[in-house]
Design a protein around this motif. Structure first.
Motif: not given
Length: 332
Positions: A224-244
């Motif tokens: 909740i605190d680290v992985i999901s926020p990182a994935l959200k920012l990655a998506a904003e940069r056009g990176i197709d990263a899904r999870g956790p």
């Protein structure tokens, strides 16, 4: 420039711990498969006498193999004579010197890629040089602030597993995971899979840290605190990263179908699965470096050194990956 007129790719191979299987596997791999890479030439870094002796021990005609233009030896002498299966700290700095020569050549552009046979960390440490591993040393020597360890299988749709953390005690993993760090790791994976693997839009699946990916906070808050926020920012940069995703269920064909890489949070979360599926044919790849580096998926196998029973499959796969990555980078 046509393919025929291009200069051959220059691939360096470090032969690693002289008491281990690296020297003989190098001879076996090149004898068996050098013809697979007609656009490549190979520089084998090691003690010339050791290489000739170990090649002879496993039935490879070393003089014939190195007699043409495809394979040459860059001689660096051993500090003391090496005996198969018996470590000697006196040769620790020799092993590190082979790696330094390869890195320096790659940084200078002499080599298009380097392939590393296994080394023994304890021998280097016993020689008085603090050493954690190939990955960390490559990052330090190339002044790369963050690198990513990725192991990969072979085949048309290989399983690839990258690591958010590498050689850390398990108790330190949680503290090492940060939003910025994960975002940077995802950016490196995305960038290198595009450039060096020819994947136009890589799909990355990301594990959680805790059982059941934290189960909505009941089993931990890192998701909740680290992985999901990182994935959200990655998506904003056009990176197709899904999870956790829960790590205990992610590694199934129905979930991995269409995925190009899995990012696991720590060493023993992702690598046991990959090694079970691909051991002996897997490749260790360091992403994020300014140079290309691949390696085997196994250690020095001291008990097999000099016997001819060690399998060169992983080294052949590592060379194949290095050549393929170099081709892609040259064509980028």
């Amino acid at each position: 420039m046509t393919a025929a007129s291009r200069k051959p790719l220059q691939i360096a191979i470090t032969t690693g711990e002289p008491a281990g299987v690296g020297p003989e596997l190098t001879a076996q791999a090149l004898a068996a498969a050098a013809a697979h890479w007609p656009d490549a030439q190979f520089t084998v870094l090691g003690d010339a006498g050791l290489l000739e002796a170990r090649a002879k021990a496993v039935g490879v005609d070393w003089a014939h193999l190195t007699g043409g233009t495809r394979v040459r030896v860059a001689h660096r002498p051993l500090a003391v004579a090496a005996q198969a299966g018996k470590l000697d700290a006196a040769n620790g700095r020799y092993v590190l010197g082979l790696l330094d020569d390869a890195i320096d050549g790659a940084v200078a552009g002499t080599f298009d890629a380097i392939v590393t046979a296994p080394l023994q960390k304890s021998t280097i440490n016993d020689a008085g040089v603090p050493f954690t591993g190939h990955t960390e040393y490559l990052a330090e020597r190339t002044r790369t602030p963050r690198v990513v360890m990725m192991l990969a299988g072979t085949g048309a749709r290989p399983l690839r597993v990258a690591l958010a953390t590498t050689h850390l005690p398990l108790k330190d993993v949680s503290a090492a995971l940060t939003i910025d760090g994960l975002l940077e790791t995802l950016a490196i994976i995305d960038h290198d899979l595009r450039r060096d693997f020819g994947l136009p839009v890589p799909r990355i699946l990301v594990t959680g840290l805790n059982p059941h990916a934290g189960e909505n906070g009941y089993l931990g808050h890192e998701e909740i605190d680290v992985i999901s926020p990182a994935l959200k920012l990655a998506a904003e940069r056009g990176i197709d990263a899904r999870g956790p995703y829960p790590a205990d269920t992610l590694f199934q064909p129905r979930y991995l179908e269409g995925a190009d890489c899995v990012l696991a949070m720590f060493h023993d979360q992702g690598l046991p699965v990959l090694k079970y599926a691909t051991f002996g044919e897997g490749v260790n790849i360091t992403l994020g470096l300014p140079i290309i580096r691949t390696s085997v998926d196994h250690g020095t196998a001291l008990d097999l050194a000099g016997t001819g029973r060690a399998d060169a499959g992983s080294l052949i796969a590592a060379i194949d990956a290095a050549v393929s990555m170099a081709r892609n980078r040259r064509g980028a």
